[in-house]
Enzyme design. Structure first.
Site, PDB file in Angstrom:
ATOM      1  N   HIS A   1      83.996 108.584 -13.879  1.00 20.08           N
ATOM      2  CA  HIS A   1      84.903 109.634 -14.355  1.00 20.08           C
ATOM      3  C   HIS A   1      84.572 111.002 -13.770  1.00 20.08           C
ATOM      4  O   HIS A   1      85.395 111.907 -13.817  1.00 20.08           O
ATOM      5  CB  HIS A   1      84.868 109.701 -15.886  1.00 20.08           C
ATOM      6  CG  HIS A   1      85.514 108.526 -16.527  1.00 20.08           C
ATOM      7  ND1 HIS A   1      86.743 108.588 -17.139  1.00 20.08           N
ATOM      8  CD2 HIS A   1      85.127 107.234 -16.626  1.00 20.08           C
ATOM      9  CE1 HIS A   1      87.071 107.393 -17.602  1.00 20.08           C
ATOM     10  NE2 HIS A   1      86.102 106.554 -17.306  1.00 20.08           N
TER      11      HIS A   1
ATOM     12  N   ASP B   1      84.984 119.305 -11.420  1.00 20.46           N
ATOM     13  CA  ASP B   1      85.436 118.386 -12.461  1.00 20.46           C
ATOM     14  C   ASP B   1      85.947 117.121 -11.793  1.00 20.46           C
ATOM     15  O   ASP B   1      86.640 117.201 -10.765  1.00 20.46           O
ATOM     16  CB  ASP B   1      86.587 119.039 -13.253  1.00 20.46           C
ATOM     17  CG  ASP B   1      86.543 118.704 -14.730  1.00 20.46           C
ATOM     18  OD1 ASP B   1      86.081 117.603 -15.074  1.00 20.46           O
ATOM     19  OD2 ASP B   1      86.991 119.537 -15.541  1.00 20.46           O
TER      20      ASP B   1
HETATM   21  C1  GDG Z   1      85.371 113.373 -18.141  1.00 18.55           C
HETATM   22  C2  GDG Z   1      85.331 114.075 -16.762  1.00 18.55           C
HETATM   23  C3  GDG Z   1      87.728 113.458 -16.407  1.00 18.55           C
HETATM   24  C4  GDG Z   1      88.929 118.615 -25.828  1.00 18.55           C
HETATM   25  N1  GDG Z   1      88.607 119.321 -26.933  1.00 18.55           N
HETATM   26  C5  GDG Z   1      89.005 118.596 -27.978  1.00 18.55           C
HETATM   27  C6  GDG Z   1      89.584 117.412 -27.508  1.00 18.55           C
HETATM   28  N2  GDG Z   1      89.534 117.456 -26.185  1.00 18.55           N
HETATM   29  C7  GDG Z   1      90.081 116.416 -25.292  1.00 18.55           C
HETATM   30  C8  GDG Z   1      91.035 116.996 -24.271  1.00 18.55           C
HETATM   31  C9  GDG Z   1      90.978 115.941 -23.181  1.00 18.55           C
HETATM   32  C10 GDG Z   1      89.519 115.473 -23.278  1.00 18.55           C
HETATM   33  O1  GDG Z   1      89.036 115.823 -24.579  1.00 18.55           O
HETATM   34  C11 GDG Z   1      88.644 116.188 -22.252  1.00 18.55           C
HETATM   35  O2  GDG Z   1      88.864 115.605 -21.003  1.00 18.55           O
HETATM   36  P1  GDG Z   1      88.543 116.338 -19.650  1.00 18.55           P
HETATM   37  O3  GDG Z   1      89.095 115.506 -18.555  1.00 18.55           O
HETATM   38  O4  GDG Z   1      89.151 117.696 -19.680  1.00 18.55           O
HETATM   39  O5  GDG Z   1      86.966 116.522 -19.539  1.00 18.55           O
HETATM   40  P2  GDG Z   1      85.619 115.631 -19.830  1.00 18.55           P
HETATM   41  O6  GDG Z   1      85.355 115.493 -21.264  1.00 18.55           O
HETATM   42  O7  GDG Z   1      84.552 116.333 -19.048  1.00 18.55           O
HETATM   43  O8  GDG Z   1      85.911 114.174 -19.192  1.00 18.55           O
HETATM   44  C12 GDG Z   1      86.714 114.601 -16.392  1.00 18.55           C
HETATM   45  C13 GDG Z   1      87.649 112.683 -17.708  1.00 18.55           C
HETATM   46  O9  GDG Z   1      86.300 112.255 -18.002  1.00 18.55           O
HETATM   47  C14 GDG Z   1      88.552 111.437 -17.678  1.00 18.55           C
HETATM   48  O10 GDG Z   1      88.269 110.635 -16.598  1.00 18.55           O
HETATM   49  O11 GDG Z   1      89.036 113.997 -16.287  1.00 18.55           O
HETATM   50  O12 GDG Z   1      86.691 115.176 -15.103  1.00 18.55           O
HETATM   51  O13 GDG Z   1      84.376 115.143 -16.776  1.00 18.55           O
HETATM   52  O14 GDG Z   1      91.794 114.854 -23.493  1.00 18.55           O
HETATM   53  O15 GDG Z   1      92.302 117.198 -24.815  1.00 18.55           O
HETATM   54  N3  GDG Z   1      90.105 116.471 -28.300  1.00 18.55           N
HETATM   55  C15 GDG Z   1      90.046 116.704 -29.649  1.00 18.55           C
HETATM   56  N4  GDG Z   1      89.496 117.830 -30.172  1.00 18.55           N
HETATM   57  C16 GDG Z   1      88.980 118.807 -29.392  1.00 18.55           C
HETATM   58  O16 GDG Z   1      88.518 119.837 -29.899  1.00 18.55           O
HETATM   59  N5  GDG Z   1      90.538 115.783 -30.474  1.00 18.55           N
END
Ligand code: GDG
Length: 455
Positions: free
Chosen positions: A143, A352
């Protein structure tokens, strides 16, 4: 599966949604620690998915999870050498925990199952399952970014890590860049001839399929959830509190890779350079705490509080707070409501793998009056979302100009950019992503089967 109290990361959001469609078994750490030897997996079934979760001993949580995974692999893979710490003891724990995972997973598997392993915590799992005699296809999806060999070589066990990846039948990356970086490692270790033209890699008698599978989001679900969320009390209260000011929203796990300090600095510069916006824009940054036991995270938190405090102290007024900075975890649908309500979505990670928030922001918009996405060129998502306002997150002056450009952008241009991005998201949504990976895995053995997931 994440603890209820922690913010769900992208990994869990992405795969759980995909697995709910295919059915299958999710196997992983349940987020709990124990002082004793972990027992048998805890098994329960919800919405067609069987969850088998195990505990980690406290000492393994320190050495394996906080240590090797999050204090070494995470910073290294994101090119943050300064935050990386190596310890041979942690490396042993990484191997040991993966061995325990393999031992506990094996009895749960049936002969026709496919196994799909997720992310950097579990790189050796495929080899350990193979060593225990598992025959069926095993895939791995990373990821986060994969570092070029010149960066990877910093890791004392880099050759073992690369070899471990060659034990899978399919290895998936988020972007072409990551695949190329993997090729650089393979070439370094096994020579150029190991890389074949058809995305296959030959190592000894093994042939693996290494490819790009950019993770997507469930566009339809986000659209309807974001629309419905606008009618909820919590989103309405937030919108009312703006008193008709413009809204910029950021949503990120509190992580140094997300570029929050630079982003806050850019916002401060924006208020300096474009004083007409003072009192007329509110920036809400939602940043739920994550990995609080890792030192680099505590340092960054302090830095952020300082910049936010400085900006609010300097520019704020009795009836206006420039930055609302919240270390809280919100329900996902509420976040989608906030994103839909925003005029500007700000996603400026320093690096990222993909960044799902960028994609969620686009999917959550009202197509007739969409907000503008400011997106870092260093996020994997920038490859697909090329009509966002793309910025280098370190260049705070350019980011501050992008904030102004986003606020001033006329409706036809906003629509045009948004339509193009939405189309890309629809073409490669979450189920298309999962389907492509599973197809590749099935092809690797020419078999149809159930999916088992270790994450
Ligand atoms: C890894 C990789 C890759 C965020 N705050 C809350 C919350 N979130 C949700 C967001 C989004 C998810 O969590 C975060 O996903 P990201 O992709 O932005 O980042 P990582 O956690 O670092 O994820 C990344 C991902 O894996 C998938 O392959 O894209 O690059 O680092 O869905 O909306 N959800 C809730 N409360 C929050 O306060 N419920």
């Amino acid at each position: 599966m994440p603890r209820k109290s922690t913010a769900p990361g992208g990994l869990a959001v992405g795969i759980l949604n995909a697995l709910k469609r295919t059915g299958g078994l999710w196997f992983g750490w349940g987020g709990e620690t124990t002082q004793h030897e972990p027992g048998e997996p805890d098994i329960h079934i919800r919405a067609g998915v069987t969850y088998a979760t195990i505990e980690l001993r406290q000492v393994e949580y320190e050495l394996y999870y906080n240590g090797y995974a999050n204090n070494l692999l995470w910073p290294l893979f994101h090119y943050f050498l300064r935050d990386m710490r190596y310890s041979a003891e942690e490396r042993d724990a990484y191997e040991n925990v993966n061995r325990i995972f393999a031992q506990r997973l094996l009895p749960l598997l049936q002969p026709q199952d496919l196994v799909w392993v997720h992310d950097y915590h579990l790189i050796p799992l495929g080899r350990l399952l193979r060593e225990s005699g598992l025959r069926q296809p095993i895939g791995f999806f990373l990821h986060i970014p994969f570092p070029n060999i010149e960066m990877l070589r910093v890791l004392p066990a880099y050759a073992e890590l690369l070899r471990d990846l060659t034990h899978y039948d399919v290895v998936g990356f988020q972007t072409e860049n990551d695949l190329r970086a993997f090729h650089s490692g393979i070439e370094h270790l096994f020579g150029h001839e190991a890389i074949r033209a058809d995305n296959r890699i030959r190592v000894g008698d093994r042939l693996l399929h290494a490819d790009v599978f950019p993770i997507g989001v469930d566009v339809e679900a986000i659209q309807s959830q974001a629309t419905a969320a606008m009618q909820t009390d919590v989103v309405k209260r937030m919108v009312d509190s703006l008193m008709s000011r413009a809204l910029m929203v950021g949503v990120d796990r509190l992580d140094y890779s997300k570029g929050l300090v630079e982003r806050f600095n850019a916002y401060q510069q924006f208020l300096e350079t474009y004083p007409e916006n003072r009192g007329h824009i509110t920036y809400i940054q939602i940043a739920p705490l994550s990995r609080t036991d890792v030192r680099a995270y505590a340092n960054m938190r302090q830095a952020l509080e300082q910049v936010a405090g400085r900006t609010n102290g300097r520019f704020g007024d009795t009836d206006w707070t420039p930055i609302r900075y919240l270390n809280r975890n919100f329900p996902h649908t509420t976040l989608l409501g906030f994103l839909r309500a925003a005029n500007v979505g700000i996603v400026t990670p320093l690096r990222d793998g993909m960044n799902l928030v960028a994609k969620e922001f686009v999917a959550a918009q009202d197509p007739d009056n969409p907000g503008v996405l400011i997106l870092s060129t260093l996020a994997g998502a920038a490859r697909e979302l090329s009509t966002a306002l793309l910025v280098n997150p370190y260049d705070t002056r350019t980011v501050s100009h992008a904030m102004q450009a986003a606020l001033e952008m006329p409706l036809p241009e906003r629509r045009e950019r948004h339509t193009a991005m939405l189309e890309v998201l629809r073409r490669n949504d979450l189920s298309a992503w999962a389907r492509r990976f599973i197809d590749a895995l099935e092809q690797s053995a020419g078999m149809q089967a159930h999916v088992r997931v270790a994450g």
